[in-house]
Write a protein that holds these residues in place. Structure first.
Motif, short mmCIF file in Angstrom:
data_model
loop_
_atom_site.label_atom_id
_atom_site.label_comp_id
_atom_site.label_asym_id
_atom_site.label_seq_id
_atom_site.Cartn_x
_atom_site.Cartn_y
_atom_site.Cartn_z
N LEU A 350 -7.80 -26.20 7.42
CA LEU A 350 -8.81 -27.20 7.10
C LEU A 350 -9.83 -27.35 8.22
N THR A 351 -11.10 -27.24 7.87
CA THR A 351 -12.19 -27.57 8.78
C THR A 351 -12.56 -29.03 8.54
N ILE A 352 -12.55 -29.83 9.60
CA ILE A 352 -12.84 -31.25 9.49
C ILE A 352 -14.18 -31.54 10.15
N LYS A 353 -15.13 -32.01 9.37
CA LYS A 353 -16.43 -32.42 9.88
C LYS A 353 -16.50 -33.94 9.77
N LYS A 354 -17.14 -34.57 10.74
CA LYS A 354 -17.15 -36.03 10.73
C LYS A 354 -18.49 -36.55 11.23
N ARG A 355 -18.87 -37.69 10.70
CA ARG A 355 -20.06 -38.39 11.16
C ARG A 355 -19.93 -39.84 10.72
N ASP A 369 -0.21 -32.59 7.63
CA ASP A 369 0.92 -31.66 7.45
C ASP A 369 0.56 -30.58 6.42
N LEU A 370 -0.48 -29.83 6.73
CA LEU A 370 -1.02 -28.86 5.77
C LEU A 370 -0.05 -27.72 5.49
#
Length: 395
Positions: A350-355, A369-370
């Motif tokens: 998983l790529t997690i992008k945040k703003r 827990d992927l």
């Protein structure tokens, strides 16, 4: 590096050794060092040469093949301008008709190299004696580039025949911490800006986090990104800003260069609304320049939240100013709910992008827990003021 190490490197033996070293490999560096010492090479020279070999390898990201013939310090390399960006700086002076440019804080000489390569005569100065010595080495192939050790602000620019000035004030403390306040630059930004009273063609490289209210009213402020990473902001005055004051963004990448600026009359505030079929992430330079509304206009979209720089649209419209994603799902943010959605899709990476959220990606990844073989991207942000998770795939 200290003067003794520089002397060793500039000796015939040192320069030959530096040129003969294999490409730097951290795993093999110790073995190479031990072999050279067994062969009778001065241990101090071995250490200096391997340090330069390591720095040259790092410097290739900024200087490409030119790095193999240059000398560096870690601090100097950190602040040095990428040659692709320095070439843009130099082009401004050439187009403005400048003939002799003073680089008041030349550092390792990257910007001076780009200017000299365009045929400009360059007077480069630095207050640090060792740095000036390294710049002299790096500019050795340019007969019209002169390097002096001294305070560039003390130059009599008129007497020197200077018709263009560039400065890149130091923005880190001795301990390596960033200086965000322009008054704490070395030299302070206001001291550099005073030069334009004598030479109107002034360019100053500043930190990209400079607040808009600290940008002088007579400047073109341009934020620059390279391959999506914001690397600098520049303040350009007089003939170096032919379109006049304003904010602009320069995006450099494999596809070439894109430049946008605030249009005459400014930009209308974009609408705010529901998440549509596509999500657009504006380039960081576009965001810093305050041009997110231009992205919304180009993609016929709207903001997901009035305080967040994500744009959404119902149909796909390509723009070089943003990265576009197809929206797969939108949900209120919650670890359990997100974990369930990802497991249903078989997501294991998983790529997690945040703003606009305080979530720490690495902590969240542990909580999720992927398990699975599918790659996915989730955007954590606010939608209409509510913390939300948006599952997307890049277009």
């Amino acid at each position: 590096m200290d003067p003794a190490a520089l002397s060793l490197l500039l000796s015939p033996e040192g320069w030959a050794l530096l040129g003969a070293l294999p490409p730097y490999d951290e795993d093999r560096a110790m073995a190479v060092s031990e072999r050279l010492r067994r062969e009778g090479v001065d241990p101090a020279l071995v250490a200096a040469a391997l340090t330069q070999s390591r720095l040259r390898t790092r410097a290739r990201a900024k200087f490409s093949d030119f790095a193999d013939g240059m000398l560096f310090t870690p601090e100097g390399l950190e602040q040095a301008t990428r040659l692709t960006v320095a070439a843009r700086h130099a082009q401004r002076y050439a187009v403005a008709g400048c003939e002799r440019v003073a680089d008041l804080t030349c550092g390792l000489g990257g910007d001076a190299m780009a200017m000299a390569a365009l045929g400009l005569r360059v007077l480069a100065t630095d207050v640090d004696e060792l740095t000036a010595a390294l710049a002299t080495v790096n500019l050795r192939h340019f007969p019209d580039a002169e390097v002096r050790h001294g305070d560039g602000l003390a130059l009599d620019l008129t007497a020197e025949g200077v018709d263009g000035v560039f400065a890149d004030p130091a923005r880190r403390t001795a301990g390596g911490r960033r200086r965000h306040d322009p008054a704490s630059y070395a030299p302070p930004l206001d001291d550099v800006l005073a030069v334009r009273a004598e030479v109107p063609a002034l360019g100053v490289k500043v930190g990209p986090a400079i607040p808009h209210d600290l940008v002088p009213a007579d400047a073109e402020a341009q934020w620059v990104s390279v391959d999506g990473d914001v690397v600098e902001a520049g303040l350009w005055f007089g003939p170096l800003a032919p379109e006049g004051p304003g904010h602009s963004a320069l995006l450099l990448g494999e596809g070439g260069a894109t430049t946008v600026r605030t249009p005459d009359g400014g930009l209308d505030a974009p609408d705010v609304g529901r998440v549509g079929a596509y999500l657009h992430e504006p380039d960081g330079a576009v965001i810093r320049a305050g041009l997110v509304a231009m992205v919304a206009e180009q993609v016929h979209g709207r903001l997901v939240d009035p305080t967040i720089a994500y744009v959404t649209s119902d149909s796909l419209v390509a723009t070089p100013l943003a990265t576009s994603y197809r929206v797969l799902d939108v949900m209120p943010f919650g670890v359990k709910r997100l974990r369930t959605a990802l497991r249903e899709r078989g997501v294991g990476r998983l790529t997690i992008k945040k703003r606009g959220t305080a979530v720490v990606p690495e902590q969240l990844r542990k909580q999720l827990d992927l398990r699975g073989e599918v790659d996915a991207t989730v955007v954590l942000t606010r939608v209409a003021g509510a913390q939300s998770a948006i599952l997307v795939e890049r277009v």
